[in-house]
Each structure stands twice: as structure tokens, then as C-alpha cells.
Design a protein around this motif. Structure first.
Motif, mmCIF file in Angstrom:
data_model
loop_
_atom_site.group_PDB
_atom_site.id
_atom_site.type_symbol
_atom_site.label_atom_id
_atom_site.label_comp_id
_atom_site.label_asym_id
_atom_site.label_seq_id
_atom_site.Cartn_x
_atom_site.Cartn_y
_atom_site.Cartn_z
ATOM 1 N N ILE A 127 0.649 23.312 -1.987
ATOM 2 C CA ILE A 127 -0.030 22.038 -1.770
ATOM 3 C C ILE A 127 1.010 20.920 -1.776
ATOM 4 C CG2 ILE A 127 -1.740 20.410 -2.645
ATOM 5 C CD1 ILE A 127 -3.274 22.722 -3.824
ATOM 6 N N ARG A 128 1.184 20.283 -0.624
ATOM 7 C CA ARG A 128 2.163 19.211 -0.476
ATOM 8 C C ARG A 128 1.490 17.988 0.129
ATOM 9 N NH1 ARG A 128 6.686 22.154 3.015
ATOM 10 N NH2 ARG A 128 4.794 22.897 4.061
ATOM 11 N N CYS A 129 2.167 16.874 0.059
ATOM 12 C CA CYS A 129 1.602 15.652 0.613
ATOM 13 C C CYS A 129 2.663 14.848 1.334
ATOM 14 C CB CYS A 129 0.969 14.799 -0.489
ATOM 15 S SG CYS A 129 2.126 14.222 -1.753
ATOM 16 N N SER A 130 2.219 14.111 2.337
ATOM 17 C CA SER A 130 3.063 13.128 3.006
ATOM 18 C C SER A 130 2.622 11.755 2.550
ATOM 19 C CB SER A 130 2.939 13.245 4.526
ATOM 20 O OG SER A 130 3.521 14.448 4.982
ATOM 21 N N ILE A 131 3.573 10.836 2.371
ATOM 22 C CA ILE A 131 3.273 9.525 1.826
ATOM 23 C C ILE A 131 3.791 8.442 2.769
ATOM 24 C CG2 ILE A 131 3.709 7.936 -0.098
ATOM 25 C CD1 ILE A 131 3.886 10.335 -1.940
ATOM 26 N N GLY A 132 2.945 7.440 2.992
ATOM 27 C CA GLY A 132 3.337 6.278 3.775
ATOM 28 C C GLY A 132 3.291 5.044 2.902
ATOM 29 N N ILE A 133 4.257 4.155 3.058
ATOM 30 C CA ILE A 133 4.314 2.901 2.305
ATOM 31 C C ILE A 133 4.428 1.772 3.319
ATOM 32 C CG2 ILE A 133 5.600 1.567 0.605
ATOM 33 C CD1 ILE A 133 6.656 4.221 -0.527
ATOM 34 N N ALA A 134 3.563 0.751 3.192
ATOM 35 C CA ALA A 134 3.526 -0.309 4.196
ATOM 36 C C ALA A 134 2.817 -1.540 3.635
ATOM 37 C CB ALA A 134 2.821 0.200 5.460
ATOM 38 N N PRO A 135 2.750 -2.615 4.432
ATOM 39 C CA PRO A 135 2.097 -3.839 3.956
ATOM 40 C C PRO A 135 0.584 -3.732 3.788
ATOM 41 C CG PRO A 135 3.704 -4.353 5.658
ATOM 42 C CD PRO A 135 3.524 -2.869 5.660
ATOM 43 N N ASN A 136 -0.072 -2.765 4.438
ATOM 44 C CA ASN A 136 -1.517 -2.596 4.257
ATOM 45 C C ASN A 136 -1.888 -1.118 4.399
ATOM 46 O OD1 ASN A 136 -1.839 -2.023 7.098
ATOM 47 N ND2 ASN A 136 -1.884 -4.233 7.513
ATOM 48 N N SER A 147 0.825 -1.206 0.000
ATOM 49 C CA SER A 147 0.000 0.000 0.000
ATOM 50 C C SER A 147 0.861 1.258 0.000
ATOM 51 C CB SER A 147 -0.918 0.020 1.228
ATOM 52 O OG SER A 147 -1.700 1.208 1.261
ATOM 53 N N LEU A 148 0.464 2.224 -0.816
ATOM 54 C CA LEU A 148 1.071 3.562 -0.837
ATOM 55 C C LEU A 148 -0.042 4.542 -0.523
ATOM 56 C CD1 LEU A 148 3.590 4.993 -3.406
ATOM 57 C CD2 LEU A 148 1.549 6.302 -2.804
ATOM 58 N N PHE A 149 0.095 5.242 0.592
ATOM 59 C CA PHE A 149 -0.968 6.112 1.104
ATOM 60 C C PHE A 149 -0.544 7.575 0.996
ATOM 61 C CE2 PHE A 149 -3.769 8.175 4.078
ATOM 62 C CZ PHE A 149 -4.940 7.423 4.046
ATOM 63 N N VAL A 150 -1.388 8.395 0.355
ATOM 64 C CA VAL A 150 -1.095 9.813 0.147
ATOM 65 C C VAL A 150 -2.012 10.652 1.027
ATOM 66 C CG1 VAL A 150 -0.916 11.688 -1.539
ATOM 67 C CG2 VAL A 150 -0.474 9.315 -2.245
ATOM 68 N N ASP A 151 -1.415 11.525 1.829
ATOM 69 C CA ASP A 151 -2.154 12.408 2.744
ATOM 70 C C ASP A 151 -1.720 13.842 2.463
ATOM 71 O OD1 ASP A 151 -3.300 13.819 4.795
ATOM 72 O OD2 ASP A 151 -2.484 12.587 6.411
ATOM 73 N N PHE A 152 -2.648 14.670 1.979
ATOM 74 C CA PHE A 152 -2.315 16.061 1.687
ATOM 75 C C PHE A 152 -2.275 16.871 2.975
ATOM 76 C CE2 PHE A 152 -3.637 14.474 -2.402
ATOM 77 C CZ PHE A 152 -2.673 15.025 -3.235
ATOM 78 N N ASN A 153 -1.212 17.630 3.139
ATOM 79 C CA ASN A 153 -0.934 18.329 4.392
ATOM 80 C C ASN A 153 -1.764 19.603 4.528
ATOM 81 O OD1 ASN A 153 2.480 17.577 3.590
ATOM 82 N ND2 ASN A 153 1.107 16.329 4.813
#
Length: 449
Positions: free
Chosen positions: A140-149, A5-11
Motif C-alpha cells: 500500500i503506497r501513496c502519491s502526494i501532491g502539494i500546492a496552493p489549493n 494543501s497536501l493531497f494524499v492519493d493511494f495508488n
């Protein structure tokens, strides 16, 4: 290759959109409020404002005290929805958009070689580059998390803000989570945290060490076992759900914190819900009405069951009956002389029109034609071009404007109000809970002085 999973969260999304569209705000503290009132609470704050201790839930006048130079902007949901679509398109250039969690969050599934850490990180950087192309200037920027789910990827995206990139692999678990607080984990709010404390779980380390049975007991059901699996990196896609209700809620502006104002807003919310229900070809067999009052922790609530209907006038008649069922000397139910703070109405027990014979006392065909005509006019010329007279006060003060319903992106062509969008509503609902708590806290504080 445990990454899926790649999760995008706009700050600070709402504030960032305001800064992007008005370059004079870039680099300056900005707060976004739902209405132009000093007594309301912010629904977003830029990172420049957060440096002064201003954040979501801070009252506007308190924000001005903490940060004298802060710029307050009234929320513009229609622009946030427009930018949501633009940013989803930008992300799609790098990786297919998967599950949209809210107006400022999206989860994307990694497949094949994308699950290699170096490839996943390259995709994350491409997402950031595409966002920068869609919204040049860096507001407009985003933080991204990458993980198994998705659960862990969302958690990772919150670990480094703004503009961060965090990767959690199976080998990093559970220690990568131990520095977090329980409330940092998605799905653990104040009440769930209290239940975990009662179960003897006060830290994330204790949570990750607990067995399935203990978490099932703490959660009171299968969700505890689900959490056990998610914490260990299990891939558990969210099961699709069917719509069970349609509703709206609104924190009243100071000018509408009267019995007459609260009733007018409730009626506007009900008509909005009925219009949405008809558009989805559904009938409702129950209604829930909620009213919160300043200085009172206990809200007033009533539930009502009835034969399935989608007729606005019948639903308004039922609402009036609920509101008039208490002491008739008071125009609004609830504590005597109390000031209403927020109201909500929800239509429940939804059934497809084709699966219900309705009631023997259902509205005539002519009545349905009137509803259909009103809906067509409002869809074509703008929401509330035709409306019931009892909604007038709410309309005069622009109460309960466009919202964003849950689990869907707004259809601006048919709804004419960005506020109908489920994603905007999702964010607004978080604000409402914070705002109501802040009002009650200040009210109790005032009584103690």
C-alpha cells in the motif's frame, strides 16, 4: 509560502489492499472485479497489471488475454473501508486529516510554517512513513501532491505515480500544467471536454489563458469562474452542501440481465435507500428510476412526484406503478426484447420528517412501527435478514451488495454492508460508467461483424 494543501492519493487502492492482505499477490498482476464474472469490468488493477495494458474498465476476459498470469479478486468493500480508517489514522499522526474526497483520497490543509516548501515536503515524507508503519511490506503506497489549493494538489498527486511527491508553487503556474490533457484535470469529463472544444479550448494552455467570462460561458455558470480561480492557485474551500437525494445503482450480473432480475434488483435498491432515509429522519417526495440496456445508448428513465413518505411498501407500490406504466405485454419498460445492463433508483425532494406534515394518505402509525421493527432487526442481525419477497432473486445472486454513499465514510455498525459507504459508491459509480460504455461498445462492434 503559497502552499496550503497536501493531497494524499493511494495508488491502485483496491488492488493494493488485496496485495497487502495476501502477500503471495505482491509483485504480481492483480485485478479487482465487482462480481465473479468474465463479462464484467475491472474496478482496479495493480501496477504490475497496468504494465500489460490492463486497467479500470478492462473486461475480465480481456484482462486475462492481455495478461495471462493476472490474478482476479472479487471486491471486498468491507476490507477497503477498514483500511481506509486505518490509513486515515496513520495520516493523522503526521498532519490532521482534512477533507476526505473518496475512499482512497484525502486533502489536508497546511498552516503556519507548514506552508514552507521544505516543511511541507518533510510532512509528506512523514505521511509515507506512517503509511508504511500501518501497512508494512510496501504493498500500500501513496502519491502526494502539494500546492496552493486542493484542486492543484490533487492534480499534482496524479503527476507522479506510484509513490510520488510533486510540488506546484504559485511561481510554477500556469506552465506546470501545460503538459497535461484537459481530462487530466479534476472536474473535466467527456461532456465537459466536448463543451470546451466547442468553445475553442482544446489544450490546458488554452484553458489557463482563457479569461473568467469565457470559462463561465463554457461551464454555463459560476463554476467556470471557480475553475479560473483554482487554476491560478486561489484558495476556494468547497462549500458545504445539504443532502438532496439518496439512491443506489447496480450493474447487473449476467444471471440478472432479465426483466425479472432487473425488477428484483430495483426493488432491493429502493428498500436500501428507504432504510437509509429513515435512519436520517427524512421523507422523500420524488423518485427517479433509470435502466440502461445493452446495445442502446439511450437509457429508459422515469421521474415520479408524490406526497412525502418514508414507507417502504408505499415506495415499492409507486415503483411497480412506474415499471408497469408502459406496454403491459413486456415485463420491463424500454426497448422491446432488449437486455438490461444496469439499473438505478433515487429518492429525491428530501425533507426532514419534522418539517413535513406528510400526506392525508400517509401510512398509519402501525405501518411505521413495522418499518422501524424491520430496520432494527436488520441493523442488529445483518442487512436483509428481513426483506420483501419480491427482492428474493436479487438476494439469491447477491446483487447490489454494500456500497459507499457519497461524502461520508461508512457506518459499518448501523449499515452492516460496506457497500453502503458513500466512498465505496463513489468509486463504484466511476466503474459503472466505464463498464456500461464498454458493454455498449462491444455490442455495437458485434453487430458490425
Amino acid at each position: 509560502m503559497s502552499l496550503r494543501s497536501l493531497f494524499v492519493d493511494f495508488n491502485s487502492y483496491f488492488a493494493s489492499v488485496e496485495q497487502h492482505e495476501d502477500p503471495s499477490l505482491r509483485g504480481r498482476p492483480v485485478g479487482v472485479a465487482p462480481v465473479a464474472a468474465e463479462t464484467t469490468s475491472l474496478i482496479a488493477a495493480s501496477y504490475e497489471a497496468k504494465a500489460f495494458g490492463v486497467g479500470t474498465g478492462t473486461m475480465v476476459r480481456e484482462a486475462r488475454r492481455r495478461c495471462p498470469g493476472i490474478q482476479i479478486r472479487v471486491a471486498r468493500p468491507e476490507r477497503y473501508v477498514v483500511w481506509h480508517h486505518r490509513l486515515m489514522e496513520a495520516i493523522d499522526h503526521a498532519i490532521p486529516v482534512g477533507r476526505v474526497g473518496s475512499i482512497d483520497e484525502v486533502a489536508c490543509e497546511l498552516v503556519g510554517r507548514q506552508r514552507r516548501r521544505e516543511v511541507a515536503e518533510e510532512i509528506a515524507q512523514q505521511v509515507k512513513n506512517e503509511v508504511a508503519l500501518a501497512a508494512p511490506g510496501g504493498a500500500i503506497r501513496c502519491s502526494i501532491g502539494i500546492a496552493p489549493n486542493d484542486f492543484l494538489a490533487k492534480t499534482a498527486s496524479d503527476m507522479k505515480k506510484p509513490d510520488g511527491l510533486t510540488v506546484i508553487e504559485l511561481a510554477d503556474l500556469p506552465h506546470a500544467l501545460h503538459g497535461l490533457e484537459l481530462r487530466d484535470l479534476c472536474g473535466i469529463g467527456p461532456s465537459m471536454e466536448a463543451r470546451l472544444h466547442e468553445a475553442g479550448i482544446t489544450t490546458v494552455a488554452q484553458l489557463t489563458a482563457a479569461d473568467k467570462h469565457r470559462l463561465r460561458h463554457a461551464w454555463g455558470g459560476i463554476e467556470g469562474e471557480r475553475m479560473w480561480g483554482l487554476l491560478r492557485g486561489a484558495w476556494l474551500p468547497t462549500a458545504p452542501t445539504e443532502r438532496g437525494s439518496i439512491g443506489h445503482s447496480h450493474v447487473l450480473g449476467p444471471e440478472l440481465r432479465t426483466p425479472v432480475g432487473a425488477r428484483a434488483v430495483l426493488k432491493k435498491l429502493l428498500v436500501k435507500a428507504a432504510m437509509r432515509m429513515r435512519r436520517e429522519e427524512m421523507l422523500s417526495g420524488a423518485m427517479a428510476v433509470r435502466i440502461r440496456f445493452i446495445g442502446h445508448d439511450q437509457r429508459w428513465e422515469r421521474d415520479l412526484a408524490f406526497d412525502p413518505t418514508d414507507d417502504s411498501r408505499e415506495l415499492l407500490r409507486l415503483l411497480n406503478g412506474v415499471l408497469d406504466s408502459g406496454n403491459r405485454r413486456h415485463p420491463l419498460p424500454g426497448p422491446a426484447n432488449a437486455t438490461p445492463l444496469s439499473v438505478s433508483v433515487t429518492l429525491m425532494r428530501l425533507v426532514p420528517r419534522t418539517q413535513s406534515s406528510g400526506s392525508l394518505f400517509a401510512p398509519t402509525q402501525d405501518t411505521r412501527r413495522v418499518d422501524a421493527l424491520v430496520d432494527r432487526i436488520n441493523n442488529k442481525f445483518g442487512y436483509n435478514k428481513l426483506y420483501f419477497g419480491s427482492m428474493q432473486l436479487a438476494l439469491e445472486h447477491d446483487a447490489a451488495p454494500m456500497r459507499i454513499p457519497f461524502n461520508r465514510v461508512p457506518d459499518t455498525d448501523s449499515e452492516n454492508e460496506a457497500g453502503h459507504d458513500p466512498l465505496w459508491l463513489q468509486s463504484l459509480n466511476r466503474f459503472k460508467a466505464i463498464a456500461e460504455g464498454e458493454h455498449r461498445r462491444r455490442e455495437r462492434g458485434g453487430k458490425g461483424n
